[in-house]
Write a protein that holds these residues in place. Structure first.
Motif, short mmCIF file in Angstrom:
data_model
loop_
_atom_site.label_atom_id
_atom_site.label_comp_id
_atom_site.label_asym_id
_atom_site.label_seq_id
_atom_site.Cartn_x
_atom_site.Cartn_y
_atom_site.Cartn_z
N ASN A 91 -7.52 3.61 13.34
CA ASN A 91 -6.95 4.65 12.50
C ASN A 91 -7.80 4.74 11.23
OD1 ASN A 91 -5.41 6.13 10.60
ND2 ASN A 91 -3.49 5.55 11.60
N TRP A 92 -8.55 5.83 11.06
CA TRP A 92 -9.50 5.91 9.94
C TRP A 92 -8.81 5.81 8.59
CZ3 TRP A 92 -9.25 9.64 6.22
CH2 TRP A 92 -8.48 10.78 6.50
N ASP A 93 -7.53 6.22 8.51
CA ASP A 93 -6.83 6.18 7.23
C ASP A 93 -6.61 4.74 6.77
OD1 ASP A 93 -5.59 7.69 5.07
OD2 ASP A 93 -3.69 6.87 5.78
N ASP A 94 -6.68 3.77 7.68
CA ASP A 94 -6.52 2.37 7.29
C ASP A 94 -7.68 1.86 6.44
OD1 ASP A 94 -4.10 2.24 8.59
OD2 ASP A 94 -4.91 1.32 10.41
N THR A 95 -8.81 2.61 6.45
CA THR A 95 -9.92 2.20 5.59
C THR A 95 -9.54 2.31 4.11
OG1 THR A 95 -10.89 4.44 5.63
CG2 THR A 95 -11.68 2.84 7.26
N ARG A 96 -8.58 3.20 3.79
CA ARG A 96 -8.10 3.30 2.41
C ARG A 96 -7.43 2.00 1.98
NH1 ARG A 96 -3.97 6.64 2.02
NH2 ARG A 96 -4.24 6.96 -0.22
N VAL A 97 -6.70 1.39 2.89
CA VAL A 97 -6.06 0.10 2.60
C VAL A 97 -7.12 -0.97 2.42
CG1 VAL A 97 -4.59 -1.70 3.57
CG2 VAL A 97 -3.91 0.70 3.75
N PHE A 98 -8.10 -0.98 3.31
CA PHE A 98 -9.20 -1.94 3.20
C PHE A 98 -9.88 -1.85 1.83
CE2 PHE A 98 -13.90 -2.38 3.88
CZ PHE A 98 -13.94 -3.77 3.97
N LEU A 99 -10.23 -0.64 1.39
CA LEU A 99 -10.91 -0.46 0.11
C LEU A 99 -10.00 -0.82 -1.07
CD1 LEU A 99 -12.84 2.85 0.84
CD2 LEU A 99 -13.82 0.57 0.54
N ALA A 100 -8.73 -0.51 -0.95
CA ALA A 100 -7.79 -0.83 -2.03
C ALA A 100 -7.67 -2.34 -2.22
CB ALA A 100 -6.43 -0.21 -1.75
N ILE A 101 -7.66 -3.09 -1.13
CA ILE A 101 -7.59 -4.56 -1.22
C ILE A 101 -8.89 -5.11 -1.80
CG2 ILE A 101 -7.30 -6.70 0.08
CD1 ILE A 101 -5.64 -5.10 2.12
N GLU A 121 0.19 -1.19 -5.20
CA GLU A 121 0.42 -0.41 -6.43
C GLU A 121 -0.54 0.76 -6.52
OE1 GLU A 121 0.49 -1.05 -11.28
OE2 GLU A 121 0.29 -2.76 -9.93
N ALA A 122 -1.82 0.53 -6.18
CA ALA A 122 -2.82 1.59 -6.25
C ALA A 122 -2.52 2.71 -5.25
CB ALA A 122 -4.21 1.02 -6.00
N LYS A 132 0.48 3.24 -3.94
CA LYS A 132 1.88 3.66 -4.08
C LYS A 132 2.64 3.55 -2.74
CE LYS A 132 1.24 6.63 -8.12
NZ LYS A 132 0.07 5.88 -8.54
N ILE A 133 2.43 2.42 -2.06
CA ILE A 133 3.18 2.09 -0.85
C ILE A 133 3.63 0.64 -0.96
CG2 ILE A 133 1.97 3.77 0.60
CD1 ILE A 133 0.20 1.56 1.63
N GLY A 134 4.46 0.20 -0.04
CA GLY A 134 4.99 -1.16 -0.10
C GLY A 134 3.96 -2.20 0.32
N ILE A 135 4.17 -3.44 -0.16
CA ILE A 135 3.27 -4.53 0.19
C ILE A 135 3.30 -4.79 1.70
CG2 ILE A 135 2.84 -7.00 -0.09
CD1 ILE A 135 3.87 -6.79 -2.92
N ALA A 136 4.50 -4.72 2.28
CA ALA A 136 4.61 -4.95 3.72
C ALA A 136 3.81 -3.92 4.51
CB ALA A 136 6.08 -4.91 4.15
N THR A 137 3.81 -2.68 4.03
CA THR A 137 3.04 -1.63 4.70
C THR A 137 1.54 -1.91 4.60
OG1 THR A 137 4.75 0.01 4.20
CG2 THR A 137 2.57 0.85 4.77
N VAL A 138 1.11 -2.36 3.42
CA VAL A 138 -0.31 -2.71 3.23
C VAL A 138 -0.69 -3.83 4.20
CG1 VAL A 138 -1.98 -3.73 1.64
CG2 VAL A 138 -0.40 -1.97 0.83
N SER A 139 0.13 -4.87 4.29
CA SER A 139 -0.15 -6.00 5.16
C SER A 139 -0.20 -5.57 6.62
CB SER A 139 0.90 -7.09 4.97
OG SER A 139 0.66 -8.18 5.82
N ARG A 140 0.74 -4.74 7.01
CA ARG A 140 0.82 -4.28 8.41
C ARG A 140 -0.41 -3.42 8.77
NH1 ARG A 140 5.43 -2.50 8.01
NH2 ARG A 140 5.02 -0.29 7.63
N ARG A 141 -0.81 -2.55 7.83
CA ARG A 141 -1.96 -1.68 8.12
C ARG A 141 -3.27 -2.47 8.12
NH1 ARG A 141 -1.33 3.73 4.63
NH2 ARG A 141 -3.42 4.05 5.53
N LEU A 142 -3.36 -3.51 7.30
CA LEU A 142 -4.55 -4.37 7.34
C LEU A 142 -4.62 -5.09 8.68
CD1 LEU A 142 -7.01 -5.77 6.18
CD2 LEU A 142 -5.46 -7.42 5.08
#
Length: 290
Positions: free
Chosen positions: A6-16, A27-28, A30-40
């Motif tokens: 899922n190409w949109d998951d690269t946004r999570v990668f870059l944010a981390i 925070e950057a 504006k989604i939950g921590i659990a969502t960030v962890s799941r998408r990573l």
């Protein structure tokens, strides 16, 4: 087990990468921590490589993550460029962030913007100046004016002109001090890589300058007050009516306009780029001549 990418998951990668923690990335974005962890987790599963090593202090890139960082940033830029084209198609509008030196901003760029902004009222410009360098791939700025030509990256590069340098002193100082006894105003230790600093080092044969400073503005002030001679851009020395002892030191520096290639076709970026190209073409004698 491999999952679909899922190409949109690269946004999570870059944010981390940029935040160093899941909470900072959440925070950057504006989604939950659990969502960030799941998408990573989903991204790592789809790529079949670990992107981060987990530490108490945060998340650090693995070698695999480091190798994919530039491509992820290219994804981000392509997305911005696509959105930009759709948003401002047919008009010159939006914000352009230009990174440049304080001296070029003050003496050339800011005084020239009035006519451009009057003809393009929806255009906005953020001029970023200072000693810190910016990373165009990280989108710190949309374009930059640099004195060193980049040799890597997906960049569009245009030669703007050349900044001429000479050896200058205050007239009152030169009247009192023979050249053989003159002191020098130079760059601080952190800037010894600059051509002007290397020229002074050769001239003094390694002896220290009487005064050192890490900005040209401070050096102009010191030279104007009679603290010594210094290597300055002609346009800055001329404004203070300093006397040119030697106009050709062999340390002139080229100016390069650099932008990410994905933004080169953006109307807002093109408007600023065309303005700068015309501005520096009209100013080439002022930049080069004593």
């Amino acid at each position: 087990m491999q999952t679909d990418f899922n190409w949109d998951d690269t946004r999570v990668f870059l944010a981390i990468v940029r935040a160093g923690t899941l909470s900072g990335a959440a925070e950057a974005l504006k989604i939950g921590i659990a969502t960030v962890s799941r998408r990573l987790d989903r991204l790592e599963a789809s790529l079949c490589v670990p992107l981060f090593s987990r530490h108490q202090s945060g998340y650090r890139l693995t070698d695999d993550g480091e190798a994919l960082l530039e491509r992820a940033e290219a994804f981000e830029w392509a997305g911005h460029a696509f959105s930009e084209s759709a948003k401002h198609q047919g008009q010159v509008a939006g914000l352009v962030r230009l990174a440049t030196s304080e001296n070029l901003a003050t003496h050339f760029i800011l005084p020239s913007l009035k006519s451009l902004l009057e003809t393009s009222p929806e255009l906005r410009v953020d001029v970023l100046s200072g000693v810190q360098s910016v990373n165009l791939h990280r989108r710190d700025a949309d374009m930059a004016i640099r004195m060193v030509k980049p040799d890597a990256g997906n960049l569009t590069i245009k030669r703007l002109g050349t900044v001429g340098f000479g050896l200058y002193g205050a007239p009152t100082y030169l009247e009192k001090i023979p050249m053989s006894e003159a002191h020098y105003v130079g760059w601080s230790e952190t800037h010894q890589h600059l051509p002007a600093a290397r020229w002074i080092t050769r001239r003094l044969r390694g002896k220290p300058c009487r005064v050192e400073a890490n900005t040209l503005r401070a050096q102009v002030s010191a030279i104007s007050e009679g603290l010594g001679l210094g290597v300055l851009p002609h346009f800055m020395a001329r404004e203070k009516r300093l006397h040119c002892v030697d106009p050709a030191l062999g340390v002139d520096q080229p100016l390069w306009l650099v932008m990410h290639s994905d933004l080169a076709g953006s109307r807002r970026v093109r408007a600023i780029a065309d303005h700068l190209i015309a501005l520096f073409e009209a100013s080439k004698d002022r930049l080069m001549m004593p």
